[in-house]
Design a protein around this motif. Structure first.
Motif, PDB file in Angstrom:
ATOM      1  N   ALA A 248       1.090  -1.383   0.054  1.00 15.20           N
ATOM      2  CA  ALA A 248       0.041  -0.163   0.101  1.00 15.20           C
ATOM      3  C   ALA A 248       0.847   1.268  -0.055  1.00 15.20           C
ATOM      4  O   ALA A 248       0.659   2.231  -0.655  1.00 15.20           O
ATOM      5  CB  ALA A 248      -0.991   0.089   1.182  1.00 15.20           C
ATOM      6  N   ALA A 249       1.782   1.090   0.634  1.00 14.53           N
ATOM      7  CA  ALA A 249       2.892   2.527   0.792  1.00 14.53           C
ATOM      8  C   ALA A 249       3.473   2.923  -0.467  1.00 14.53           C
ATOM      9  O   ALA A 249       3.567   3.798  -0.974  1.00 14.53           O
ATOM     10  CB  ALA A 249       3.906   2.260   1.670  1.00 14.53           C
ATOM     11  N   ARG A 250       3.707   1.851  -1.163  1.00 16.43           N
ATOM     12  CA  ARG A 250       4.344   1.918  -2.756  1.00 16.43           C
ATOM     13  C   ARG A 250       3.234   2.414  -3.491  1.00 16.43           C
ATOM     14  O   ARG A 250       3.587   3.322  -4.400  1.00 16.43           O
ATOM     15  CB  ARG A 250       4.766   0.362  -3.015  1.00 16.43           C
ATOM     16  CG  ARG A 250       5.800   0.516  -4.532  1.00 16.43           C
ATOM     17  CD  ARG A 250       6.385  -0.843  -4.618  1.00 16.43           C
ATOM     18  NE  ARG A 250       5.485  -1.979  -4.694  1.00 16.43           N
ATOM     19  CZ  ARG A 250       5.182  -2.866  -3.713  1.00 16.43           C
ATOM     20  NH1 ARG A 250       6.364  -2.728  -2.865  1.00 16.43           N
ATOM     21  NH2 ARG A 250       4.706  -3.868  -4.122  1.00 16.43           N
ATOM     22  N   ALA A 260      -9.686   4.100  -1.509  1.00 15.03           N
ATOM     23  CA  ALA A 260     -10.446   3.152  -1.309  1.00 15.03           C
ATOM     24  C   ALA A 260     -10.037   1.976  -2.344  1.00 15.03           C
ATOM     25  O   ALA A 260     -10.157   0.756  -2.180  1.00 15.03           O
ATOM     26  CB  ALA A 260     -11.858   3.450  -1.652  1.00 15.03           C
ATOM     27  N   ALA A 261      -9.479   2.588  -3.666  1.00 10.21           N
ATOM     28  CA  ALA A 261      -8.913   1.427  -4.526  1.00 10.21           C
ATOM     29  C   ALA A 261      -7.950   0.630  -4.226  1.00 10.21           C
ATOM     30  O   ALA A 261      -7.476  -0.365  -4.201  1.00 10.21           O
ATOM     31  CB  ALA A 261      -8.699   2.031  -5.844  1.00 10.21           C
ATOM     32  N   THR A 270     -12.796  -2.004   3.337  1.00 13.30           N
ATOM     33  CA  THR A 270     -13.250  -0.761   3.688  1.00 13.30           C
ATOM     34  C   THR A 270     -11.984  -0.023   3.782  1.00 13.30           C
ATOM     35  O   THR A 270     -10.760  -0.330   4.305  1.00 13.30           O
ATOM     36  CB  THR A 270     -14.197  -0.569   4.757  1.00 13.30           C
ATOM     37  OG1 THR A 270     -13.316  -0.750   5.938  1.00 13.30           O
ATOM     38  CG2 THR A 270     -15.164  -1.600   4.790  1.00 13.30           C
ATOM     39  N   GLU A 271     -12.234   1.057   3.252  1.00 16.73           N
ATOM     40  CA  GLU A 271     -11.257   2.399   3.297  1.00 16.73           C
ATOM     41  C   GLU A 271     -10.861   2.551   5.015  1.00 16.73           C
ATOM     42  O   GLU A 271      -9.538   2.883   5.255  1.00 16.73           O
ATOM     43  CB  GLU A 271     -11.452   3.543   2.626  1.00 16.73           C
ATOM     44  CG  GLU A 271     -10.444   4.759   2.789  1.00 16.73           C
ATOM     45  CD  GLU A 271     -10.931   5.754   2.035  1.00 16.73           C
ATOM     46  OE1 GLU A 271     -10.502   6.979   2.532  1.00 16.73           O
ATOM     47  OE2 GLU A 271     -11.720   5.889   1.068  1.00 16.73           O
ATOM     48  N   PHE A 272     -11.829   2.529   5.863  1.00 20.53           N
ATOM     49  CA  PHE A 272     -11.509   2.586   6.962  1.00 20.53           C
ATOM     50  C   PHE A 272     -10.805   1.680   7.818  1.00 20.53           C
ATOM     51  O   PHE A 272      -9.896   2.024   8.615  1.00 20.53           O
ATOM     52  CB  PHE A 272     -13.072   2.709   7.744  1.00 20.53           C
ATOM     53  CG  PHE A 272     -12.978   3.098   9.430  1.00 20.53           C
ATOM     54  CD1 PHE A 272     -12.515   4.124  10.052  1.00 20.53           C
ATOM     55  CD2 PHE A 272     -12.864   1.772  10.347  1.00 20.53           C
ATOM     56  CE1 PHE A 272     -12.352   4.227  11.376  1.00 20.53           C
ATOM     57  CE2 PHE A 272     -12.853   1.862  11.584  1.00 20.53           C
ATOM     58  CZ  PHE A 272     -12.641   3.174  11.992  1.00 20.53           C
ATOM     59  N   PRO A 286      -3.068   7.079   5.754  1.00 25.25           N
ATOM     60  CA  PRO A 286      -2.704   7.172   4.177  1.00 25.25           C
ATOM     61  C   PRO A 286      -2.763   8.263   3.412  1.00 25.25           C
ATOM     62  O   PRO A 286      -1.470   8.587   2.698  1.00 25.25           O
ATOM     63  CB  PRO A 286      -3.650   6.248   3.621  1.00 25.25           C
ATOM     64  CG  PRO A 286      -4.273   5.291   4.696  1.00 25.25           C
ATOM     65  CD  PRO A 286      -4.251   6.232   5.904  1.00 25.25           C
ATOM     66  N   GLY A 287      -3.675   9.063   3.513  1.00 26.16           N
ATOM     67  CA  GLY A 287      -3.637  10.560   2.880  1.00 26.16           C
ATOM     68  C   GLY A 287      -2.667  11.037   3.235  1.00 26.16           C
ATOM     69  O   GLY A 287      -1.874  11.866   2.146  1.00 26.16           O
TER      70      GLY A 287
END
Length: 303
Positions: A248-250, A260-261, A270-272, A286-287
């Motif tokens: 995910a970090a990459r 979300a994707a 879920t994004e949460f 993440p954002g």
């Protein structure tokens, strides 16, 4: 199990940078510790690697110095104590003009957040790899490409620099594996555990459970968990989580995909739930992680 590919995949979450440096006269520099992996390649001249334990290693054109997890070390024209060397400038200065006695390339991945892959931490602080152009004739070509790449910024530089760093790091890790005879090189040779790891790497989005991984490995649950933990260093589901968040970090660094994707691509429904897990691992949502690395990349010197 291809540990080198796994390692390279994990460090791609970091920021790639490289620069060419020239030195003359009585020179020396100490490179402070950082979170990441880095290397030096000697282009011309001779010098010495200085390590934290006080040992020195002679360097010549084609020598590669690898810092697998960013440990402190130094380079100098002669054997010296590490503490006596001035701290290296990591700014955007171009190589010194005029004649020089020593020329080398520096490259690294800096991890703004997260952790160094545990297999890198199993290696020595600093590794010196002597040149062997007869058996490895491709290194000079890769070095020449990186030297040209850092000479000026052109469209696509971010992509080419990361790709060249990857190639050189793979070369250095392979050479160390050969040089050490496998004594200090971590390996997952158990075919069942290796199969489970490959499945996790290839399909992080799958809803993995210990039982599903046991079935792939062809082992009992108790035996699988014990063997996996002993070889990999953490329990199966902890490893799954770590690999998903590394991926995910990459993606956060390399793409502009919606959160979300990305959550779905790495196995979170879920994004949460993704954001909560990511924050525990990286200390940032993440954002905010994406914004932080974007600002760091924009502020970083081009070389």
């Amino acid at each position: 199990m291809d540990i080198i590919s796994e390692v390279i995949g994990s460090i791609r979450a970091g920021r790639a940078s490289a620069r060419r440096i020239t030195e003359s006269g009585a020179w020396g520099a100490r490179y402070p510790p950082f979170v990441g992996i880095g290397f030096h390649i000697v282009l011309s001249g001779t010098g010495f690697l200085v390590t934290r334990n006080g040992s020195t290693v002679a360097l010549q054109p084609g020598s590669v110095v690898l810092a697998p997890f960013g440990a402190e070390h130094g380079l100098s024209h002669a054997p010296r104590k590490l503490g006596s060397l001035p701290v290296a400038s990591m700014g955007p200065e171009p190589p010194r003009p005029g004649p020089y006695d020593f020329e080398f390339l520096c490259g690294c991945y800096r991890l703004d957040r997260g952790q160094i892959h545990r297999f890198l931490r199993d290696l020595p602080d600093v590794v010196a790899i002597p040149p062997d152009h007869d058996r490895h004739p491709h290194l000079p070509a890769m070095t020449s490409l990186l030297r040209d790449d850092v000479a000026e910024d052109r469209p696509g530089t971010a992509a080419t620099r990361a790709a060249l760093l990857d190639l050189i790091l793979v070369h250095a890790l392979r050479r160390w594996q050969e040089q050490s005879g496998g004594r200090d090189w971590p390996a997952v040779t158990d075919p069942g555990i290796a199969a489970a790891l490959r499945a996790v790497h290839d399909e992080p989005e799958t809803q993995w459970t210990v039982q599903r991984l046991c079935d792939i490995a062809g082992m009992s649950r108790t035996g699988f968990v014990r063997r996996f933990t002993a070889l990999v260093g953490k329990p199966p589901m902890a490893y799954v989580t770590g690999w998903r968040l590394t991926a995910a970090a990459r993606l956060l660094r390399e793409t502009r995909d919606p959160l979300a994707a990305i959550a779905q691509r790495v196995g979170y429904s879920t994004e949460f739930t993704f954001a909560s897990a990511f924050r525990r691992e990286y200390g940032l949502a993440p954002g905010r992680f994406r914004r932080t690395v974007q600002l760091a990349d924009a502020a970083a010197p081009p070389r």
